[in-house]
Design a protein around this motif. Sequence first.
Motif, PDB file in Angstrom:
ATOM      1  N   ILE A 268       2.814 -19.609   0.130  1.00  0.00           N
ATOM      2  CA  ILE A 268       3.189 -18.195   0.041  1.00  0.00           C
ATOM      3  C   ILE A 268       2.097 -17.380  -0.628  1.00  0.00           C
ATOM      4  CG2 ILE A 268       4.524 -18.670  -2.055  1.00  0.00           C
ATOM      5  CD1 ILE A 268       6.212 -16.237  -1.458  1.00  0.00           C
ATOM      6  N   LEU A 269       1.422 -17.972  -1.625  1.00  0.00           N
ATOM      7  CA  LEU A 269       0.471 -17.202  -2.432  1.00  0.00           C
ATOM      8  C   LEU A 269      -0.969 -17.516  -2.051  1.00  0.00           C
ATOM      9  CD1 LEU A 269       2.328 -17.781  -5.795  1.00  0.00           C
ATOM     10  CD2 LEU A 269       2.233 -15.613  -4.547  1.00  0.00           C
ATOM     11  N   MET A 270      -1.848 -16.593  -2.371  1.00  0.00           N
ATOM     12  CA  MET A 270      -3.280 -16.775  -2.151  1.00  0.00           C
ATOM     13  C   MET A 270      -3.990 -16.856  -3.491  1.00  0.00           C
ATOM     14  SD  MET A 270      -3.646 -16.974   1.058  1.00  0.00           S
ATOM     15  CE  MET A 270      -5.412 -17.160   0.898  1.00  0.00           C
ATOM     16  N   ASN A 271      -5.050 -17.637  -3.517  1.00  0.00           N
ATOM     17  CA  ASN A 271      -5.857 -17.730  -4.716  1.00  0.00           C
ATOM     18  C   ASN A 271      -6.404 -16.350  -5.081  1.00  0.00           C
ATOM     19  OD1 ASN A 271      -7.811 -18.443  -6.709  1.00  0.00           O
ATOM     20  ND2 ASN A 271      -8.008 -20.461  -5.779  1.00  0.00           N
ATOM     21  N   GLU A 272      -6.473 -16.075  -6.373  1.00  0.00           N
ATOM     22  CA  GLU A 272      -7.099 -14.833  -6.830  1.00  0.00           C
ATOM     23  C   GLU A 272      -8.523 -14.743  -6.293  1.00  0.00           C
ATOM     24  OE1 GLU A 272      -7.427 -12.974 -11.157  1.00  0.00           O
ATOM     25  OE2 GLU A 272      -8.814 -14.643 -10.910  1.00  0.00           O
TER      26      GLU A 272
ATOM     27  N   ARG B  30       0.350 -11.621 -12.025  1.00  0.00           N
ATOM     28  CA  ARG B  30       0.133 -12.994 -11.582  1.00  0.00           C
ATOM     29  C   ARG B  30       1.478 -13.674 -11.376  1.00  0.00           C
ATOM     30  NH1 ARG B  30      -3.641 -10.963 -10.675  1.00  0.00           N
ATOM     31  NH2 ARG B  30      -5.808 -11.318 -11.250  1.00  0.00           N
ATOM     32  N   ALA B  31       1.557 -14.507 -10.359  1.00  0.00           N
ATOM     33  CA  ALA B  31       2.813 -15.185 -10.035  1.00  0.00           C
ATOM     34  C   ALA B  31       2.990 -16.437 -10.888  1.00  0.00           C
ATOM     35  CB  ALA B  31       2.837 -15.549  -8.561  1.00  0.00           C
ATOM     36  N   GLY B  32       4.232 -16.805 -11.099  1.00  0.00           N
ATOM     37  CA  GLY B  32       4.524 -18.009 -11.867  1.00  0.00           C
ATOM     38  C   GLY B  32       6.007 -18.290 -11.867  1.00  0.00           C
ATOM     39  N   ALA B  33       6.489 -18.874 -12.939  1.00  0.00           N
ATOM     40  CA  ALA B  33       7.906 -19.218 -13.064  1.00  0.00           C
ATOM     41  C   ALA B  33       8.343 -18.978 -14.503  1.00  0.00           C
ATOM     42  CB  ALA B  33       8.138 -20.678 -12.685  1.00  0.00           C
ATOM     43  N   PRO B  34       9.601 -18.561 -14.701  1.00  0.00           N
ATOM     44  CA  PRO B  34      10.075 -18.310 -16.071  1.00  0.00           C
ATOM     45  C   PRO B  34      10.245 -19.595 -16.863  1.00  0.00           C
ATOM     46  CG  PRO B  34      11.875 -18.078 -14.497  1.00  0.00           C
ATOM     47  CD  PRO B  34      10.632 -18.266 -13.689  1.00  0.00           C
ATOM     48  N   ALA B  35      10.476 -19.440 -18.143  1.00  0.00           N
ATOM     49  CA  ALA B  35      10.636 -20.598 -19.027  1.00  0.00           C
ATOM     50  C   ALA B  35      11.838 -21.435 -18.618  1.00  0.00           C
ATOM     51  CB  ALA B  35      10.793 -20.115 -20.468  1.00  0.00           C
ATOM     52  N   ASP B  36      11.700 -22.765 -18.753  1.00  0.00           N
ATOM     53  CA  ASP B  36      12.828 -23.675 -18.552  1.00  0.00           C
ATOM     54  C   ASP B  36      12.651 -24.846 -19.514  1.00  0.00           C
ATOM     55  OD1 ASP B  36      10.963 -25.488 -17.435  1.00  0.00           O
ATOM     56  OD2 ASP B  36      11.330 -24.752 -15.405  1.00  0.00           O
ATOM     57  N   GLY B  37      13.526 -25.837 -19.399  1.00  0.00           N
ATOM     58  CA  GLY B  37      13.492 -26.957 -20.332  1.00  0.00           C
ATOM     59  C   GLY B  37      12.177 -27.703 -20.357  1.00  0.00           C
ATOM     60  N   ASP B  38      11.570 -27.891 -19.174  1.00  0.00           N
ATOM     61  CA  ASP B  38      10.306 -28.624 -19.095  1.00  0.00           C
ATOM     62  C   ASP B  38       9.104 -27.750 -19.416  1.00  0.00           C
ATOM     63  OD1 ASP B  38      11.611 -30.974 -18.319  1.00  0.00           O
ATOM     64  OD2 ASP B  38      11.599 -30.388 -16.204  1.00  0.00           O
TER      65      ASP B  38
ATOM     66  N   ARG C   3       6.276 -24.436   7.463  1.00  0.00           N
ATOM     67  CA  ARG C   3       6.992 -24.502   6.189  1.00  0.00           C
ATOM     68  C   ARG C   3       6.508 -23.361   5.315  1.00  0.00           C
ATOM     69  NH1 ARG C   3       5.213 -26.342   1.228  1.00  0.00           N
ATOM     70  NH2 ARG C   3       6.696 -27.330  -0.178  1.00  0.00           N
ATOM     71  N   LEU C   4       7.435 -22.498   4.895  1.00  0.00           N
ATOM     72  CA  LEU C   4       7.111 -21.419   3.961  1.00  0.00           C
ATOM     73  C   LEU C   4       7.258 -21.967   2.543  1.00  0.00           C
ATOM     74  CD1 LEU C   4       8.909 -18.378   5.637  1.00  0.00           C
ATOM     75  CD2 LEU C   4       6.448 -18.645   5.319  1.00  0.00           C
ATOM     76  N   ASP C   5       6.145 -22.126   1.883  1.00  0.00           N
ATOM     77  CA  ASP C   5       6.140 -22.650   0.525  1.00  0.00           C
ATOM     78  C   ASP C   5       6.790 -21.646  -0.435  1.00  0.00           C
ATOM     79  OD1 ASP C   5       5.238 -24.377  -1.645  1.00  0.00           O
ATOM     80  OD2 ASP C   5       3.720 -22.855  -2.033  1.00  0.00           O
ATOM     81  N   HIS C   6       7.570 -22.152  -1.399  1.00  0.00           N
ATOM     82  CA  HIS C   6       8.201 -21.309  -2.431  1.00  0.00           C
ATOM     83  C   HIS C   6       8.892 -20.102  -1.799  1.00  0.00           C
ATOM     84  CE1 HIS C   6       9.001 -19.964  -6.466  1.00  0.00           C
ATOM     85  NE2 HIS C   6       8.367 -18.823  -6.280  1.00  0.00           N
ATOM     86  N   ILE C   7       9.864 -20.366  -0.950  1.00  0.00           N
ATOM     87  CA  ILE C   7      10.515 -19.280  -0.217  1.00  0.00           C
ATOM     88  C   ILE C   7      11.241 -18.305  -1.135  1.00  0.00           C
ATOM     89  CG2 ILE C   7      12.774 -20.362   0.212  1.00  0.00           C
ATOM     90  CD1 ILE C   7      12.389 -19.318   3.171  1.00  0.00           C
TER      91      ILE C   7
ATOM     92  N   CYS D 174      10.708 -22.931   8.420  1.00  0.00           N
ATOM     93  CA  CYS D 174      11.360 -23.766   7.412  1.00  0.00           C
ATOM     94  C   CYS D 174      10.979 -23.203   6.048  1.00  0.00           C
ATOM     95  CB  CYS D 174      10.898 -25.218   7.514  1.00  0.00           C
ATOM     96  SG  CYS D 174      11.069 -25.945   9.163  1.00  0.00           S
ATOM     97  N   GLY D 175      11.804 -23.438   5.053  1.00  0.00           N
ATOM     98  CA  GLY D 175      11.530 -22.880   3.730  1.00  0.00           C
ATOM     99  C   GLY D 175      11.703 -23.908   2.631  1.00  0.00           C
ATOM    100  N   GLU D 176      10.748 -23.926   1.705  1.00  0.00           N
ATOM    101  CA  GLU D 176      10.850 -24.803   0.532  1.00  0.00           C
ATOM    102  C   GLU D 176      11.706 -24.083  -0.500  1.00  0.00           C
ATOM    103  OE1 GLU D 176      10.564 -25.614  -3.175  1.00  0.00           O
ATOM    104  OE2 GLU D 176       8.621 -24.654  -2.868  1.00  0.00           O
ATOM    105  N   ASP D 177      12.979 -24.477  -0.577  1.00  0.00           N
ATOM    106  CA  ASP D 177      13.945 -23.789  -1.443  1.00  0.00           C
ATOM    107  C   ASP D 177      14.431 -24.688  -2.575  1.00  0.00           C
ATOM    108  OD1 ASP D 177      15.207 -25.486   0.328  1.00  0.00           O
ATOM    109  OD2 ASP D 177      16.889 -24.147   0.746  1.00  0.00           O
TER     110      ASP D 177
END
Length: 688
Positions: free
Chosen positions: A229-233, A250-258, A298-302, A492-495
């Motif tokens: 889904i994303l392109m390198n900067e 910048r794209a990423g993911a919120p805090a979680d246990g890991d 396959r759409l990564d990180h749908i 297809c989507g990576e969900d």
Amino acid sequence: MKKRLTGVAVPLGALYTKDNSVIGEFGDLKPFADFCKAAGISIIQLLPVNDTGTQSSPYSGLSAFALHPIYIRINEVPGFEALYKNDEKFKKAYDDFIKSQKYALRYNYDAILNGKNTLLKMIYDSTDEGKTGETSAELSKWIKANSWVKDYAVYKNLKWNYMQASWKSWLYSDKYKTKEEITSLWNKKAFKKEHLFYAWCQMVADEQFKDAVAYVHEAGLLLKGDMPILMNEDSADAWAYPEVFNQDLRAGAPADGDNPCGQNWGFPTYNWKNLKDNDYGWWKDRLKNASKYYDAYRLDHILGFFRIWAIPEADLNALNGHTEPYAFIKKTELYELGFDDDRIRWLSEPHIPTSAIEDITWNHDKAHQILAIFCDKIDGEELWRFSPKIKGSKEIEAADLSELCATDAIDRVKKVLEDYWSNRTLIEIAKNKYVPLWTYGQSTSWGSLNEKEKEALTECFEDLNKKNEKLWKKQADEIFAAITKAVKMIPCGEDLGVNIECVPKTMDAHKILGLRVVRWCREWSEKGQPFVPFADYTPLSVTTTSVHDSSTLRQWWDDEKESVKAFVVANPESFGIETGAEDGPLFTAPKEEIEKKAESVAKESFTPEVAEKLLETSATSASQWFIPPLQDLLYMDKNLWLEKSADERINVPGTVTEFNWTYRLPCTLEELSKNTELIEKIKTVAER
């Protein structure tokens, strides 16, 4: 989509033949297709094959359109034969390259990339384009049909001249170019020969890939691609199409246990407003280009099409991120909840006591001097707020504090300041517009509120979540309606890990297949977290036993015994455990007895027979497609195992090593095609 099919997932570079021990190439898809056809496999799924430059990760794209030259078969490039026969220097360079790249369990990405680039340049220099800088009729026609290559070629040549440095570090005049300036540079006679080299490489790669795709189709197989889904900067697209991206996020993911600080992937987010205004032209062009090769994708990180976790470019971690798009709280609404300007400032701006730094420096004056670099002191108090000039935690990390505190204290001081940077309940996302920090419950300001104030804000945040779901669904609906209909490829989507209610419903509405990784398909909220029965998998999905970021089936069996036991409990008959059930309830035997037997099975060593049971059982899922990775299929023949199961992985997330993304098959495709026993076992799995 009328048939339930079995496929296999493999990185192209992993393929290995007796005539090619360097790296898997486009042409290696032909013998691999022969093997797949014999084994009853109907789909070949590849990891991305786009140019990633010096990065071995296929998800770190240098271009959304260009193929990776590393997969070009040198001895099939037009002009190779004559040059090899008549030019001793080229002959020696080619022979030395082949000799230097003997088969190994992991291939040497850098050495192969550099070697192939050198050889391609030598062949190119022997062509009319390479000699004169004039475009041949063939190349001219190809460029006309692939206009994106002009931006790509100019970018690649500039990057070469800057010794592969990111375009963000180039001179201003090269860093920011208009479309007209890029076109002008493409046409500049002094650089034409260099620009045409990159276009010529792409034409060669395209022809070799399309030739292999035709063979795959003639064998009656489908080819499935992978679209990150994303392109390198640092990519041709981020440089040439700045309007497509939000360079300040910048794209990423919120805090979680890991990941208590979240994940910052470093890739720019999309400017969906601009994309929408242009009818999603960039995405449509990207998919149309891919449709030259693939039948499905396959759409990564749908989830990112619904909402992306967006982090300020100035921040190191992901704590101060927010969703894009987002619903917000107006300042007037906070007034209505009883918060005045001072309280709102307290909630949205970190307040740092002098003691936080003084406890490290043991010097009051030095603490003041350090804080004064980043903060403004509140009159009459030993309390500080970050100065408006500080835009993110990167500035804290980059600061030189060597003259103000001991060497062993610098990292601790910066850590405290970075922690305070994310110590807030609200983020002022735009003037007088606020969103809650993902980890607001851990903030000092939240802890200072009374229960009534917490209840009022919690209710407000819950209302925001409902509004957000509507925003996210609306955005995804608009994007999918535009891009999935632009091509005939099956989407297809990576969900994985998605727990937002609107996601599966929206994917279903747009006929996008989801992903079901067997070991993670569990009822996580139920007692014991039982596995989801295979019959209950949504038909509009792809089932797999492992993915490129996970351990393989063998490593899972060896290392995750609790999960293995739960799987056996869910599928006792596959492992010869009598349940006593025939036409009645699933279990008539005592549950404790079945669990005891399952625990015993889980303790057993992994064997080819275990691999068969796991694969055959997984193949019974209700999913439309079953596409395990090739490594998991090879486990049905112990002669194809490596000594350590960890060495059979493709990638270990969170690490950057030469190991990642360089996996190779443990035998040649010729040997694989003669392995009739394994082929019959795979056919049995496919028939299930």
